[in-house]
Design a protein around this motif. Structure first.
Motif, PDB file in Angstrom:
ATOM      1  N   ALA A  55       0.658  -1.232  -0.097  1.00 65.16           N
ATOM      2  CA  ALA A  55      -0.046   0.008  -0.015  1.00 65.16           C
ATOM      3  C   ALA A  55       0.814   1.309   0.060  1.00 65.16           C
ATOM      4  CB  ALA A  55      -0.957   0.043   1.390  1.00 65.16           C
ATOM      5  N   ILE A  56       1.950   1.381   0.812  1.00 59.36           N
ATOM      6  CA  ILE A  56       2.894   2.420   0.734  1.00 59.36           C
ATOM      7  C   ILE A  56       3.633   2.518  -0.650  1.00 59.36           C
ATOM      8  CG2 ILE A  56       5.091   3.312   1.843  1.00 59.36           C
ATOM      9  CD1 ILE A  56       4.181   1.699   4.546  1.00 59.36           C
ATOM     10  N   VAL A  57       4.013   1.475  -1.248  1.00 61.59           N
ATOM     11  CA  VAL A  57       4.658   1.538  -2.459  1.00 61.59           C
ATOM     12  C   VAL A  57       3.646   1.937  -3.597  1.00 61.59           C
ATOM     13  CG1 VAL A  57       5.343   0.033  -4.529  1.00 61.59           C
ATOM     14  CG2 VAL A  57       6.580  -0.297  -2.098  1.00 61.59           C
ATOM     15  N   ALA A  58       2.425   1.646  -3.360  1.00 56.60           N
ATOM     16  CA  ALA A  58       1.295   2.280  -4.281  1.00 56.60           C
ATOM     17  C   ALA A  58       1.341   3.787  -4.283  1.00 56.60           C
ATOM     18  CB  ALA A  58      -0.063   1.541  -3.928  1.00 56.60           C
ATOM     19  N   GLU A  59       1.394   4.288  -2.888  1.00 59.85           N
ATOM     20  CA  GLU A  59       1.228   5.819  -2.820  1.00 59.85           C
ATOM     21  C   GLU A  59       2.667   6.519  -3.546  1.00 59.85           C
ATOM     22  OE1 GLU A  59      -1.585   7.171  -2.058  1.00 59.85           O
ATOM     23  OE2 GLU A  59      -2.098   5.001  -2.150  1.00 59.85           O
ATOM     24  N   ILE A  61       4.208   4.908  -5.854  1.00 62.38           N
ATOM     25  CA  ILE A  61       4.064   5.212  -7.317  1.00 62.38           C
ATOM     26  C   ILE A  61       3.269   6.504  -7.696  1.00 62.38           C
ATOM     27  CG2 ILE A  61       3.004   3.932  -9.269  1.00 62.38           C
ATOM     28  CD1 ILE A  61       4.029   1.483  -7.648  1.00 62.38           C
ATOM     29  N   ARG A  62       2.071   6.675  -7.126  1.00 61.57           N
ATOM     30  CA  ARG A  62       1.118   7.797  -7.539  1.00 61.57           C
ATOM     31  C   ARG A  62       2.091   8.963  -7.507  1.00 61.57           C
ATOM     32  NH1 ARG A  62      -4.055   7.597  -7.883  1.00 61.57           N
ATOM     33  NH2 ARG A  62      -4.524   9.602  -7.036  1.00 61.57           N
ATOM     34  N   LEU A  63       2.679   9.268  -6.483  1.00 63.13           N
ATOM     35  CA  LEU A  63       3.661  10.522  -6.428  1.00 63.13           C
ATOM     36  C   LEU A  63       4.458  10.387  -7.626  1.00 63.13           C
ATOM     37  CD1 LEU A  63       3.999  10.705  -2.458  1.00 63.13           C
ATOM     38  CD2 LEU A  63       2.699  12.370  -3.816  1.00 63.13           C
ATOM     39  N   ALA A  64       5.107   9.517  -7.905  1.00 60.66           N
ATOM     40  CA  ALA A  64       6.212   9.393  -8.965  1.00 60.66           C
ATOM     41  C   ALA A  64       5.501   9.796 -10.366  1.00 60.66           C
ATOM     42  CB  ALA A  64       6.983   7.983  -8.860  1.00 60.66           C
ATOM     43  N   VAL A  69      -1.362  11.980  -3.097  1.00 65.99           N
ATOM     44  CA  VAL A  69      -1.336  11.050  -2.294  1.00 65.99           C
ATOM     45  C   VAL A  69      -2.467  10.515  -1.629  1.00 65.99           C
ATOM     46  CG1 VAL A  69      -0.556  12.377  -0.184  1.00 65.99           C
ATOM     47  CG2 VAL A  69       0.106   9.880  -0.542  1.00 65.99           C
ATOM     48  N   ARG A  70      -3.162   9.411  -1.291  1.00 66.13           N
ATOM     49  CA  ARG A  70      -4.245   9.006  -0.691  1.00 66.13           C
ATOM     50  C   ARG A  70      -4.216   8.635   0.638  1.00 66.13           C
ATOM     51  NH1 ARG A  70      -5.505   4.583  -5.020  1.00 66.13           N
ATOM     52  NH2 ARG A  70      -3.616   3.721  -4.071  1.00 66.13           N
ATOM     53  N   SER A  71      -5.313   8.919   1.447  1.00 67.77           N
ATOM     54  CA  SER A  71      -5.310   8.245   2.807  1.00 67.77           C
ATOM     55  C   SER A  71      -5.575   6.854   2.589  1.00 67.77           C
ATOM     56  CB  SER A  71      -6.413   9.109   3.597  1.00 67.77           C
ATOM     57  OG  SER A  71      -7.773   8.621   3.281  1.00 67.77           O
ATOM     58  N   ALA A  72      -5.647   6.354   3.910  1.00 61.64           N
ATOM     59  CA  ALA A  72      -5.830   4.776   3.826  1.00 61.64           C
ATOM     60  C   ALA A  72      -7.210   4.359   3.917  1.00 61.64           C
ATOM     61  CB  ALA A  72      -5.426   4.193   5.391  1.00 61.64           C
ATOM     62  N   ASP A  73      -8.315   5.509   3.889  1.00 62.03           N
ATOM     63  CA  ASP A  73      -9.416   5.249   3.787  1.00 62.03           C
ATOM     64  C   ASP A  73     -10.016   5.343   2.319  1.00 62.03           C
ATOM     65  OD1 ASP A  73      -9.749   5.154   6.448  1.00 62.03           O
ATOM     66  OD2 ASP A  73     -10.101   7.380   6.613  1.00 62.03           O
ATOM     67  N   PRO A  95       0.247  19.986  -2.723  1.00 56.40           N
ATOM     68  CA  PRO A  95       1.637  20.133  -2.329  1.00 56.40           C
ATOM     69  C   PRO A  95       2.715  19.100  -2.796  1.00 56.40           C
ATOM     70  CG  PRO A  95       0.376  18.722  -0.607  1.00 56.40           C
ATOM     71  CD  PRO A  95      -0.495  19.201  -1.760  1.00 56.40           C
ATOM     72  N   LEU A  96       3.827  19.780  -2.931  1.00 55.10           N
ATOM     73  CA  LEU A  96       5.089  18.904  -3.704  1.00 55.10           C
ATOM     74  C   LEU A  96       5.543  17.978  -2.720  1.00 55.10           C
ATOM     75  CD1 LEU A  96       7.142  18.439  -5.940  1.00 55.10           C
ATOM     76  CD2 LEU A  96       8.356  20.600  -4.638  1.00 55.10           C
ATOM     77  N   VAL A  97       5.655  18.188  -1.430  1.00 52.65           N
ATOM     78  CA  VAL A  97       6.180  17.355  -0.321  1.00 52.65           C
ATOM     79  C   VAL A  97       4.988  16.788   0.233  1.00 52.65           C
ATOM     80  CG1 VAL A  97       7.596  17.067   1.329  1.00 52.65           C
ATOM     81  CG2 VAL A  97       8.476  18.659  -0.161  1.00 52.65           C
ATOM     82  N   ASN A  98       4.928  15.441   0.519  1.00 54.42           N
ATOM     83  CA  ASN A  98       3.860  14.789   1.111  1.00 54.42           C
ATOM     84  C   ASN A  98       4.272  13.819   2.034  1.00 54.42           C
ATOM     85  OD1 ASN A  98       1.182  15.361  -1.112  1.00 54.42           O
ATOM     86  ND2 ASN A  98       3.211  15.490  -2.178  1.00 54.42           N
ATOM     87  N   VAL A  99       3.406  13.452   3.236  1.00 60.19           N
ATOM     88  CA  VAL A  99       3.277  12.517   4.233  1.00 60.19           C
ATOM     89  C   VAL A  99       2.502  11.443   3.520  1.00 60.19           C
ATOM     90  CG1 VAL A  99       3.089  12.142   6.668  1.00 60.19           C
ATOM     91  CG2 VAL A  99       4.115  14.046   5.931  1.00 60.19           C
ATOM     92  N   ILE A 100       3.074  10.299   3.585  1.00 58.15           N
ATOM     93  CA  ILE A 100       1.972   9.149   3.316  1.00 58.15           C
ATOM     94  C   ILE A 100       1.574   8.749   4.862  1.00 58.15           C
ATOM     95  CG2 ILE A 100       1.792   6.671   2.690  1.00 58.15           C
ATOM     96  CD1 ILE A 100       4.240   7.358   0.643  1.00 58.15           C
ATOM     97  N   ASP A 101       0.540   9.196   5.288  1.00 54.37           N
ATOM     98  CA  ASP A 101       0.242   9.037   6.818  1.00 54.37           C
ATOM     99  C   ASP A 101       0.221   7.636   7.420  1.00 54.37           C
ATOM    100  OD1 ASP A 101      -2.178   7.971   5.598  1.00 54.37           O
ATOM    101  OD2 ASP A 101      -3.538   9.755   6.224  1.00 54.37           O
ATOM    102  N   PHE A 102      -0.222   6.672   6.384  1.00 58.81           N
ATOM    103  CA  PHE A 102      -0.417   5.375   7.232  1.00 58.81           C
ATOM    104  C   PHE A 102       1.214   4.562   7.145  1.00 58.81           C
ATOM    105  CE2 PHE A 102      -2.103   5.109   2.791  1.00 58.81           C
ATOM    106  CZ  PHE A 102      -1.133   4.076   2.265  1.00 58.81           C
ATOM    107  N   ALA A 103       1.989   5.340   6.582  1.00 64.10           N
ATOM    108  CA  ALA A 103       3.515   5.126   6.548  1.00 64.10           C
ATOM    109  C   ALA A 103       4.303   5.497   7.693  1.00 64.10           C
ATOM    110  CB  ALA A 103       4.339   5.281   5.305  1.00 64.10           C
ATOM    111  N   CYS A 104       3.703   6.610   8.436  1.00 61.92           N
ATOM    112  CA  CYS A 104       4.311   7.284   9.312  1.00 61.92           C
ATOM    113  C   CYS A 104       4.598   6.660  10.672  1.00 61.92           C
ATOM    114  CB  CYS A 104       3.666   8.879   9.685  1.00 61.92           C
ATOM    115  SG  CYS A 104       4.393   9.803  10.808  1.00 61.92           S
ATOM    116  N   ASN A 105       5.392   6.510  11.349  1.00 62.77           N
ATOM    117  CA  ASN A 105       5.376   5.807  12.684  1.00 62.77           C
ATOM    118  C   ASN A 105       4.947   6.600  13.950  1.00 62.77           C
ATOM    119  OD1 ASN A 105       6.176   3.341  14.104  1.00 62.77           O
ATOM    120  ND2 ASN A 105       7.981   4.776  14.983  1.00 62.77           N
TER     121      ASN A 105
END
Length: 500
Positions: A55-59, A61-64, A69-73, A95-105
């Motif tokens: 799922a994280i790799v999928a996000e 890919i989308r950014l690339a 970026v999408r949320s887990a919902d 935004p240019l720089v994004n946080v993948i929220d479900f990858a954040c610890n």
């Protein structure tokens, strides 16, 4: 680049490679759904489940491919919106720089805490120096009340056993703009009013939860179109792709990707230097107490955000990227320009309305490497074809902290040998802020100030491949091998008036 984050780097670069391969091959882009499964097979290696990893790799890919970026919902295919990403005229959507929220610890924020190495000493110096009585002794051990602690660090300084540690979020620590905040779940959130897209949070997150958008997909679509596409290479490119890709072979390497030609951005650095030197002579100290250089977009944006009273003190000279792009478009009307460099912030600069017509796309060195791998380019077979666009050693020195200011001083001395041009430089945005605070206090009247957002300068940008020390050494080699030394001797200086 943080080489110790090998697993994160490997995933990031593999995503660029797969997206580049997808774009070059064309056809039915719905097969993008298969990439996370091709990259990650069997058992989870990095997270608690293989499903989360994919799922994280999928996000990523989308950014690339430049998609949000999408949320887990959000339940939708990776390819949703890809039709819009295929367009060659697509610019970044913030935004240019994004946080993948479900990858954040949800790492703990700034705090001091007592470790197991506390021996419960009789002196209790930690409690004695605490100005807020935040430390109490329980069963002979020190405990810090986080509700009272003001994070002054005095307890850590006096502990004779080093039992108190300071814990910071790596992304927050790396951000010189204090733009990393927390959402309601304690996960990192970027305050875009403060962010200047330097990219330091991207390379300092140990969980790989932060990524920027790419134009990799769009660049390849444009290469495959009827347009002529020229690459303009930032000076820090030397050494990035190994010893086989150098000033003599870069043209052949890029032609194998479909580019029509290559120019060095150090051409524009020469012209930028000449303009900044003249600005300094014309304005300091008669009109301005000091002047700051303009080439680092994160530095210049920070200065204008944090010190709006100094907006006129940052040189109005066009950056090397823009000057080079304009020069190439004068020679090749209707072509497309791809800036290739080490920097996330250049993506932000190129998205400005005033720059869009000059620079069509921006790629990092990491993204370009993905294209080389996707096209199976063998660096050992490259043919030497030296670049014809002569530049100066000082222009190539823009890649390293201190190089910009030194280039400007060297031109000033050629124009007016009697002029005393004093210089101060800073690297890292926190140090850049301190530099401007000192300037505000009058410590740098009459100075030329150089700011670089990244440690050691552009050679440490968020999109680099090689280590900063190696790249710095290679830049010095390229400077020594350059016959032309001073920017003012550029053969393009007579075209400056045409480029403004």
């Amino acid at each position: 680049m943080l080489d110790s984050y090998a697993s994160i780097i490997k995933i990031r670069r593999k995503v660029f490679e797969e997206v580049a391969r997808l774009a070059y091959e064309g056809g039915d882009y719905s097969r993008i759904e298969e990439i996370p499964y091709q990259m990650l097979r069997g058992q989870a290696k990095y997270r608690e489940s293989i499903f989360l990893e994919r799922a994280i790799v999928a996000e990523r890919i989308r950014l690339a491919i430049g998609l949000p970026v999408r949320s887990a919902d959000e339940h939708e295919p990776i390819s949703k919106g890809i039709e819009g990403a295929i367009k060659t005229e697509r610019f970044y959507e913030p935004p240019l720089v994004n946080v993948i929220d479900f990858a954040c610890n949800a790492c703990p924020q700034n705090s001091y805490f007592v470790t197991d190495t506390c021996v419960g000493c009789l002196a209790n110096p930690c409690a004695n120096v605490c100005p807020k009585d935040a430390i109490r002794i329980v069963n002979g051990r020190s405990i810090i009340d986080q509700n009272k602690c003001i994070k002054c660090g005095r307890c850590k300084d006096v502990c004779p056993y080093g039992a108190i540690v300071h814990r910071e979020r790596p992304c927050e620590k790396a951000c010189g703009m204090d733009a990393i905040e927390s959402d309601e779940h304690g996960r990192a959130k970027i305050n875009y009013d403060k962010c200047v897209s330097c990219g330091m949070c991207i390379v300092n997150c140990p969980f790989g939860a932060i990524a920027d958008k790419s134009q990799l997909f769009q660049v390849i679509q444009t290469i495959k179109s009827e347009y002529e596409v020229y690459a303009i290479m930032a000076p820090a490119f030397v050494g990035q792709f190994g010893p086989k890709v150098n000033l003599k072979t870069i043209d052949d390497a890029m032609s194998k990707l479909g580019f029509n030609g290559v120019y060095e951005v150090s051409i524009g650095a020469d012209l930028c230097t000449i303009e900044e030197a003249q600005d300094f002579l014309d304005n300091v100290p008669s009109k301005l107490k000091f002047m700051g250089t303009s080439c680092c977009p994160s530095w210049s944006v920070m200065a204008k955000k944090e010190f709006p009273e100094f907006k006129d003190n940052i040189s109005m000279a066009l950056t090397p990227m823009v000057l080079t792009a304009r020069l190439v478009k004068k020679e090749h009307p209707n072509c497309k320009i791809v800036f290739v460099g080490p920097c996330s912030a250049k993506k932000l600069e190129a998205s400005r309305k005033s720059v869009r017509s000059d620079v069509d796309f921006v790629l990092t060195f990491e993204e370009l490497m993905g294209m080389f791998i996707a096209k199976n380019v063998d660096f050992n077979t490259l043919t030497e074809k030296p670049l014809k666009n002569e530049t100066s050693a000082d222009g190539r020195g823009f890649a390293v902290s201190g190089g910009v200011a030194q280039a400007v001083v060297n031109v000033i001395k050629r124009i007016d040998p009697t002029k005393d041009a004093k210089v101060e430089s800073a690297q890292g945005l926190r140090n850049c802020k301190k530099l401007l605070q000192m300037a505000k206090a009058g410590k740098y009247d009459g100075y030329l100030l150089e700011g670089m957002a990244c440690p050691l300068g552009c050679v440490s940008g968020a999109g680099t491949i090689a280590t900063s020390t190696k790249t710095k050494a290679m830049v010095e080699v390229s400077k020594r091998e350059t016959p032309l030394k001073n920017c003012i001797d550029s053969k393009y200086k007579d075209k400056l008036d045409l480029l403004d």
